[in-house]
Design a protein around this motif. Sequence first.
Motif, PDB file in Angstrom:
ATOM      1  N   ALA A  68       0.852  -1.200   0.000  1.00 11.13           N
ATOM      2  CA  ALA A  68       0.000   0.000   0.000  1.00 11.13           C
ATOM      3  C   ALA A  68       0.882   1.242   0.000  1.00 11.13           C
ATOM      4  O   ALA A  68       1.869   1.319   0.738  1.00 11.13           O
ATOM      5  N   PHE A  69       0.520   2.212  -0.829  1.00  9.46           N
ATOM      6  CA  PHE A  69       1.206   3.508  -0.872  1.00  9.46           C
ATOM      7  C   PHE A  69       0.307   4.551  -0.235  1.00  9.46           C
ATOM      8  O   PHE A  69      -0.875   4.646  -0.577  1.00  9.46           O
ATOM      9  N   ILE A  70       0.874   5.322   0.685  1.00  6.74           N
ATOM     10  CA  ILE A  70       0.101   6.321   1.422  1.00  6.74           C
ATOM     11  C   ILE A  70       0.784   7.674   1.280  1.00  6.74           C
ATOM     12  O   ILE A  70       1.976   7.817   1.603  1.00  6.74           O
ATOM     13  N   ILE A 108       4.265   1.849   2.068  1.00  5.89           N
ATOM     14  CA  ILE A 108       5.254   2.869   1.713  1.00  5.89           C
ATOM     15  C   ILE A 108       4.595   4.220   1.934  1.00  5.89           C
ATOM     16  O   ILE A 108       3.563   4.527   1.316  1.00  5.89           O
ATOM     17  N   LEU A 109       5.147   5.003   2.836  1.00  9.43           N
ATOM     18  CA  LEU A 109       4.625   6.334   3.143  1.00  9.43           C
ATOM     19  C   LEU A 109       5.455   7.356   2.378  1.00  9.43           C
ATOM     20  O   LEU A 109       6.687   7.402   2.531  1.00  9.43           O
ATOM     21  N   LEU A 110       4.794   8.154   1.553  1.00  9.60           N
ATOM     22  CA  LEU A 110       5.485   9.124   0.717  1.00  9.60           C
ATOM     23  C   LEU A 110       5.200  10.551   1.172  1.00  9.60           C
ATOM     24  O   LEU A 110       4.037  10.950   1.291  1.00  9.60           O
ATOM     25  N   TYR A 111       6.276  11.290   1.420  1.00  7.77           N
ATOM     26  CA  TYR A 111       6.186  12.726   1.698  1.00  7.77           C
ATOM     27  C   TYR A 111       6.597  13.490   0.439  1.00  7.77           C
ATOM     28  O   TYR A 111       7.392  12.979  -0.360  1.00  7.77           O
ATOM     29  N   PRO A 112       6.112  14.700   0.270  1.00 11.87           N
ATOM     30  CA  PRO A 112       6.521  15.450  -0.931  1.00 11.87           C
ATOM     31  C   PRO A 112       8.006  15.767  -0.957  1.00 11.87           C
ATOM     32  O   PRO A 112       8.623  15.805  -2.021  1.00 11.87           O
ATOM     33  N   ASP A 113       8.593  16.007   0.230  1.00 12.97           N
ATOM     34  CA  ASP A 113      10.033  16.274   0.307  1.00 12.97           C
ATOM     35  C   ASP A 113      10.525  15.819   1.671  1.00 12.97           C
ATOM     36  O   ASP A 113       9.842  15.046   2.353  1.00 12.97           O
TER      37      ASP A 113
END
Length: 287
Positions: free
Chosen positions: A89-91, A128-133
């Motif tokens: 899962a992508f969050i 997978i936790l994605l932050y913009p930067d």
Amino acid sequence: MRGIPWGSILASPLPPPSVLLLILTVLVLAVLVGRPLWVARQRRRLRAQPLPPFWLRILQRRVPLVARLPAPLQATLHARMRVFLADKAFIGCRGLEVTEEMRVTVAALACLPILGRDDSDYDRVRQILLYPDAFVVRLRHQDRAGVVSDGEEARAGESWHEGQVVLSWADTLDSAAVPDDGYNVVIHEFAHQLDDAHGLSVDLEAPPSGHDWAAVLGEAYHRLVDAADRDAATLLDPYGATDPCEFFAVASEAFFEQAAQLAEGEPALYAQLQRFYRLDPARWAAA
């Protein structure tokens, strides 16, 4: 059509506890045996599906490291990506909307370390936790001298023991864009997941003995620590001198991005990583 005789069924005596326990045991065993078979079947089906042309264009644009791979390994990478994207899962965090481009880019880089291994190496990875930067974390740090300090630190990525990997999308793009600088945040964090699964950095602090995994990596780690203390130039990122876990992750980045230099400068270390990853990336450029 005759109705079901519920009255007779409900009035029937229950089986003895031993029979009920046997039935429950059989059901549990059926689930335990059946689920791995079902998962294996689903993964075989996914591996057989070609990547959509849109995904291939993303790889060409965002992950130049893939172009180094021999054709058979590119096919393997595509199969690994299919399974990875179906399983994980992508969050999006801090308002980031996760796109197909993000998922495909991360999946390609994450699957490079398991090209020669198996999808099951990432069974513990759930999200997978994605932050913009870059994101800020509060931490307590103890250096090698035992000095403890509290503070905040901007991070490009983190790997959590609970099966989450946290990534900065901006740093993911930047580190993927240059495929030969020894820095790749996705490879780094997923190397930590492999370390958690297999205990790869255990005992690297101990005095080396022999020529096995712990001895070879332990010697290389201590050389990096010594060089970092002297501010000497090193092939491996000095961040690897932080602790054995970081050393393995940094060495893995160099293994995939600077393989020829690593094989020449640290041949014993390269050989151990080659044995674990079941790959020889130093040959890819010449293939």
